[in-house]
Scaffold this active site. Sequence first.
Site, PDB file in Angstrom:
ATOM      1  N   HIS A   1       3.184   8.174   0.720  1.00  0.00           N
ATOM      2  CA  HIS A   1       3.559   7.184  -0.288  1.00  0.00           C
ATOM      3  C   HIS A   1       2.301   6.499  -0.817  1.00  0.00           C
ATOM      4  O   HIS A   1       1.385   6.190  -0.059  1.00  0.00           O
ATOM      5  CB  HIS A   1       4.504   6.140   0.334  1.00  0.00           C
ATOM      6  CG  HIS A   1       4.873   5.024  -0.601  1.00  0.00           C
ATOM      7  ND1 HIS A   1       5.628   5.242  -1.723  1.00  0.00           N
ATOM      8  CD2 HIS A   1       4.587   3.699  -0.570  1.00  0.00           C
ATOM      9  CE1 HIS A   1       5.805   4.088  -2.363  1.00  0.00           C
ATOM     10  NE2 HIS A   1       5.173   3.138  -1.685  1.00  0.00           N
TER      11      HIS A   1
ATOM     12  N   CYS B   1       5.658   7.639  -6.916  1.00  0.00           N
ATOM     13  CA  CYS B   1       4.854   6.485  -6.517  1.00  0.00           C
ATOM     14  C   CYS B   1       3.397   6.661  -6.939  1.00  0.00           C
ATOM     15  O   CYS B   1       2.720   5.677  -7.269  1.00  0.00           O
ATOM     16  CB  CYS B   1       4.958   6.258  -5.015  1.00  0.00           C
ATOM     17  SG  CYS B   1       4.540   7.712  -4.027  1.00  0.00           S
TER      18      CYS B   1
END
Length: 1395
Positions: A511, A201
Site C-alpha cells: 500500500h 493507492c
Amino acid sequence: MEMVPSEENQLVPKEGMFWSCRQSIFDEMKKRFSQIENAAEEPRVLCIVQDTTNAKTVNERLTLNLPASTTLSKLFEDVAHKASYVNGTFDLAWGKSGDMGSLDPSSEMSLTESGFEPGKRNFLQLTDKDGEQPQIASDESGTAGSSGLDDSSQERFIGPLPRDGTVGCSSDYSSPSYSYSSILNKSDTGYVGLVNQAMTCYLNSLLQTLFMTPEFRNALYNWEFEESEEDPVTSIPYQLQRLFLLLQTSKKRAIETTDVTRSFGWDSSEAWQQHDVQELCRVMFDALEQKWKQTEQQQFSPLTADLINQLYQGKLKDYVRCLECGYESWRIDTYLDIPLVIRPFGASQAYGSVEEALQAFVQPETLDGANQYFCERCKKKCDARKGLRFLHFPYLLTLQLKRFDFDYSTMHRIKLNDRMSFPEELDMGPFIDVEDEKSPQTESCTDSGAENEGSCHSDQMSNDFSADDGVDEGICLESASSTERALKPKSSLTFELFSVMVHSGSAAGGHYYACIKSFSDGQWYSFNDQHVSKITQEDIRKTYGGSSGSRGYYSSAFASSTNAYMLIYRLKDPSRNAKYLDCDDFPEHIKHLVQREKESEEQEKRQREIERNTCKIKLFCMHPVKMMAMMENKLDVHKDKTLREATEMAYKLMELDGVVPLDCCRLVKYDEFHEYLERSYEGEDDTPMGLLLGGVKSSYMFDLLLETRRPEQVFQPYKPGEVMVKVHVVDLKTHTITPPVSIRAYLNQSITEFKQLIAQATELSAETMRVVLERCYNDLRLLYVPNKTLKAEGFFRSNKVFVESSESPDHQVTFTDSLLWKLLDRHGNTIRLFVSLPVQSPGTNRTICQKVGGDTEECSEGSKGNRNSVEAILEESTEKLKNLSLQQQQGSSTSDSQKSSDTSDFEHIESPSPSQEPDSSSVSAVVAVDNRELENRIREASGGSGGGAYSDPETQFPGEERSDSEVNNDRSTSSVDSDILSSSHSSDTLCNADSGPIQLANGLDSHSITSSRRSKANEGKKETWDTAEEDSGTDSEYDENGKSKTESYYLYFRAEPYAQEDGSGEGGQKCVLVNVDKRITLSAFKQNLEPFVGVTSTQFKVFRVYANNQEFESVRLNETLSSFSDDNKITIRLGRALKKGEYRVKVYQLLVNDAEPCKFLVDTVFAKGMTVKQSKEELMPQLKDQCKLDLNIDKFRLRKKTWKNPGTVFLDYHVYEEDINISSNWEVFLEVLDGPEKMKSMSQLAVLTRRWTPAQMKLEPFQEVVLESSSVEELKEKLSEISGIPLENLEFAKGRGTFPCDISVLEIHQDLDWNPKVSTLNVWPLYICDDGAVVFYRDSTEEPMEQSEDERNELMKKESSRLLKTGHRVSYSPRKEKALKIYLDGGPVKDPGQD
C-alpha cells in the site's frame, strides 16, 4: 447567612438560619419531585429517527421517548446528543409523510402542537443541512463523536489503515468506516482525499504530491483547454486540472479519480492492478509532455509548454577517463529522478543515509584486468576510471530509494526494509562538478566499445524506463533563460523536503500513501487515500525503515515494512518559490470551470435527493401481442407521483403504445413467486405511490403488474383475501387443454359454489363438471365433496385446476384409470427437447406414431463385427437360463385384458395384448449372432411375446440393445432375465396411435405446459456420465413375477423436424423437436430416435448440452429423463455407446524424460471383468491405427494416472473392478518399456530416481528402480549400484510437487530435505507408499561448481526459461504483472485474436 463564632472560635451559622436553609432545600426537592410526577403522568411521544446522512447509519434508528410538552428546540438538542452531532448542523424532517418539509430547530412549540402523536410511533429523518454533512461533536474525553477518533489521534495518524481489532487504533480507521460512506464530509484539516478505486493507492499518492506542488498546480491552472480541439474525456491535462480544482474547492471528504484514469485510457480492470509509483510518475510525465506538444496555444508560457523538463529535469555526465594519458570520453544525459541504491550488490550492510547513497552514486569505479578500457589516444586497452558527475540539478529534485531487489540465492523478489535516513534540508553542493558544468554541452560522446561494461548509468539511470525509441526522454535546453537558471554550487543548492511517498508491504504487493508538507503553513499531512490527517516530524522519521539491533544480511526481513520509497525536494530560492493560487486569483477559464463544477455538484445533490425519494419496484406485464409472454422490467417512480402517472410510465416502459389504449391498462399488486394478483387500486388514481407502496424501500415484498383488457371488457376488482385460480379446460374428444382462464374465489367457498363460478367463466355445465386441483407438481386431486371448502381442499394464494364437463362414460371410471387422469398425467410429465442429429442421419421428415404391439418390422444386418471375448462368454453362459426361465413363466402365466380402448391414445405398460403379438414367422430371417439372435430365439420358444422390430429401408443396422420399456412390458421374464435382456434391442415404441398428433393448448404437439419453476427445479440435478453402470431402475424395481413395484405409467414420444433460429444447424446438421414423457428411460429414448439417426441405439451416443455449451454424455440406460426439463438441448454423435459394466477411458503416454511428460493418445473402453492384458490387446490396434504406435504387448505397461502423476503399475493378470477400482472419467498412463517388465508382484515398489551432480550443476535423466520392500537401505543400495556412488556418501531426497517435480538447479542443493533420518519409505517425511514417487540423489562429497556472477546470471535465465516451459511454477513470480501504460488516443488497441 449570618455567621457567629463558636466555642472553638470557628464561624458557624445561627440556629434559626440553619433551619431556614434546610427548609428551602426541602421545598426545592418537593417542587422537583412534583415536576417528575407530573411528567410521569404526561403523555409520551415516541420519536424514531433515521440518520440518512451516512450510508453506515442509514439502516440504524435512534429512539427517543419524550414528554408531549417537549419543545422542538429541545428535541433537536436531544437528537444531537444521542447522534453525537453538533446541534444546528443537521435538519429533521417527517419520514412517513408525503410532506418532507423540515422542522424548525428554533421553535418553542411543543411536540403535540407540531403534529406529533402521543402513544404512536413518529418517524423522522435526520438529513444534511445546506448540502453539508453534520459535524461530529467532541466530548470531554476528546472522542470524536460516534467515530471514536480524538483530535490527537487524527493529527498523529500515519500509515496504512489498521484493520478491525488492531490494538491502539481508533475506530474511525477501522474497516467499517473505510468505506464510501466516509468520503461525504470534508476532513478537519481542510484538505480533500482521493477515493481508492481498488488498488490505485499509488496513483492517489502521486496526484496528491503534484497537487501540493505550487509550481505544478499553478502552471496547470494557467493552461486553458480548448474543447474544439480535443475530447475532454480523453484530455489528461484537462482531467488533472478538474481534479486539482475539486481538491481545492470541494466540500466532500474525498473525490473520485475515475475521470482521470478514464483519460489514461484505462478500463475498470486497471483499478485492480498494482503498479510502482515511480513508474507511474515517469509514464504520466511522458504522457503530459506528449499532450502538451500536440497543443499549440499562444497564451502558453514557456514554463507551461515545457513544464516537466523545467521543473524535474537535471543533467549529468557519464564519463570514462584513461589513467595513463588522462583522455576522457563522455556524454551528457538528462534525468528526471536519481535512483539510490539501498544496499550494494553482495553487501550485508546498507547505506545509512541519502547522503551516503548519493556519494556512492557518483563514486567512480576502476576498469582494470578483463574490464580494461580501449583508449582512443593510447590505441590500446588501459586501466580507466568510469563514473557519473552531476552537472545540473532540477528545481524539484526526485530521489527514488531502490527498495525492490532480486535475491539470486533464493530466486525471489525481495523488498529491502533497511534504515535509510534523509534530511529535511539536503545540500547538493558537494555532489556537483563545477568544472564540468562550465564545459560545452554540445560536445559529442566519443566513448569506445567499453561503453556499457560496468556502466553505472545503464544500470541505475531512470531515463531508460521508456521502451519507445521515438520518445525523447531528455531535452537539453540551450536558451539563455536556461543558462541563467543554471544552479550555482553551495549557496543555491539547498533543497527542502516536502513529499515522502511511503510503501507499506512486501515485494509482492502493498500500500502507498504520501506524507506531504504544505508550503502554506509548514504543517506535515498524511494523505492516505480518502483520509487526510496531521502528522509530525517524528512520524516522518518513522518512515526511515530499519529495526533495532543487527541481524546481518537478512536484517531487512525483520524490519518494519513501512518505509519511504520516493522523496521530493524543492530548491530553496525565494525568487522562484511560488505560493498556491487562491480562488480569487484564478484565471478566468478556471473561474468558469469552478462554476461549472459547482453546478454539477448541485445537480448530483439534487439527483441523490431524487434517488432517495424514488420507489424502485419490479414491473411485470403479460404482453397482448408478443406471444402472451410475461415481460419484466423495473419501474422507478418518485414517491410523490400519483398512481395515474405511474401507470402512464409503466405503459411507456412496456412499449404498449399503439397496442393497447392507455385507459385499458392499470397497475395491480402482484406476487410473482405465487403468480398471484393480490389487490387492485380502485378509486386511488390520485394517491401518491409512496403511500400505496408503503414508503421508499430498498426492496419490496411484492411487485406490480400492468394489467390490460380489451375495450369491451371491464376490469375485475381484486380484493385482499381472495385467491387466484387458473382454470384449464380439458376436452376429452380432441384431447386438448386450453390456455388458463383466471378467476377469483374465496377460501370459504364450497366446491359447489366454486363450480358455479367456473361455469360462469367457461360456459360449461356445473352438473357434469369434474374439477381437478394440482396442488404441487404432478399431484392431481379430484374435488368431489360438494360441501367441502376450498381451504379444506388445500387452496392457497395461487392455484391451478383442470376442469372437464361432458357426458362421456369416462365419469364412471375410477379417476386414476380415467382418460382425464391419463391426459393430465401426460400433460404434467411431457417435456420438450431440442435434439441435434449427426450429418449422416437419413432424414427427419417422419413422425413415429404407433401403438405398443402394433405391426412393425425388424431392422437387421447381414453381418456384425467381432464381439469381445467377455461379452461372448457372458451371453453364451446365460442363453440357456433365459430360454428356460421364459418358457416356464410363459407357460404358467395368463394374459391380462387390454386396458386401453379406441378412445385412448395411450397404451398401458403393464400388459400388452396377446392378440397383437405378431407371428414368429414375420421376424426377419437374416440376423447376426448377437443379442438380436438371442431375443428371437426367446420369442420363438415363448410363442412370441412382443411385437417384431421395424426396419428402415434406407439403412439397416443390427440392434444390440433392448430398451427398458420392452423389459417392463415383457412381464413373462424374471427379474434376472430382465437384467440380462436389458442390453437387447426393443421392438416396441410407446406413442400416440392416431394418425394426427395430440394438439395441446400451446400449439405444440403433446408438449407439457408446466410451470417455469417446475422446469427450473430439475436443472440443478447433476448428470452422471462416462459409465454405463446401471445402478438405478434395475432389478430392484421388479418383484419375482416381473411386475413393476412402482405405480404403472404411460410413456409418450413424438418427434418432428425443426429449424434452429440461431442458424447453428446450418452446414447439413439436422434437428428434431421431441416431445417425450420424461419418465421414459434413456434406453427407450435412444431406441425411439433410431429412425432419425439412421443407426441402432448402440451405434450412437447421447450428449446433454448445458448452459455454457459444455457437453456431457448420458450413459445410464435405465435412468429416466427426469433430470431434463423443457427446452433442454441434446446432441447425438455417432459412435459405439457404452453398455452395462463398460467405462470410457482416456489413455495418455508417459514420457518421463521428455519436456512434456504427459501426451494424450486415444479414447477407449474398458469393461468390468476384463484383465489388464485383455485391455492391452484391444488397445494395440487402436494405437497402431490412430497413433502409429506398433507395440509389443510385453514392451509396454498401463499404470494409474492421478492428474499428472504416475501411480500404481497395473500387472497383466489384474482384473478391472476386482483388483483395480475403475470409475467414470477414468485416465491411465501407457508407458513404453526399454526391456521386459520388472514389476511382477503388488508387493514391489517402482520408484523414479534422478541424480543431481553439483559439480556440473546438472540433473541426470530419470531411471526406474524396483524395490522388493519399503526399506531405505535397499533404496540406497540400488542407487549406489546404478550410479557408482559409495553407499556411505549417497544422499537422497523426495521430490516436491507434481511429476516430474522440477526444481531449479540453483535451489535443489539446499532446498530439498536431503538424507532424512528414517529407515522405511512409508513414514514421515517421505510417505512413499505407491509406485511413481520421484527421488533425487547425490554424492555428498561432491561440491557445487564455482561460478562467476555472469555465469550464475546466465544459468538463472536458462533455468527460468526451462521451468516455465515445463509448466513448473516459478516461486519468485507469484503473479503476472501487467505493464503500466497510458494511452494518448483514449484506449488500447486490442488484437482481435488476443484472448
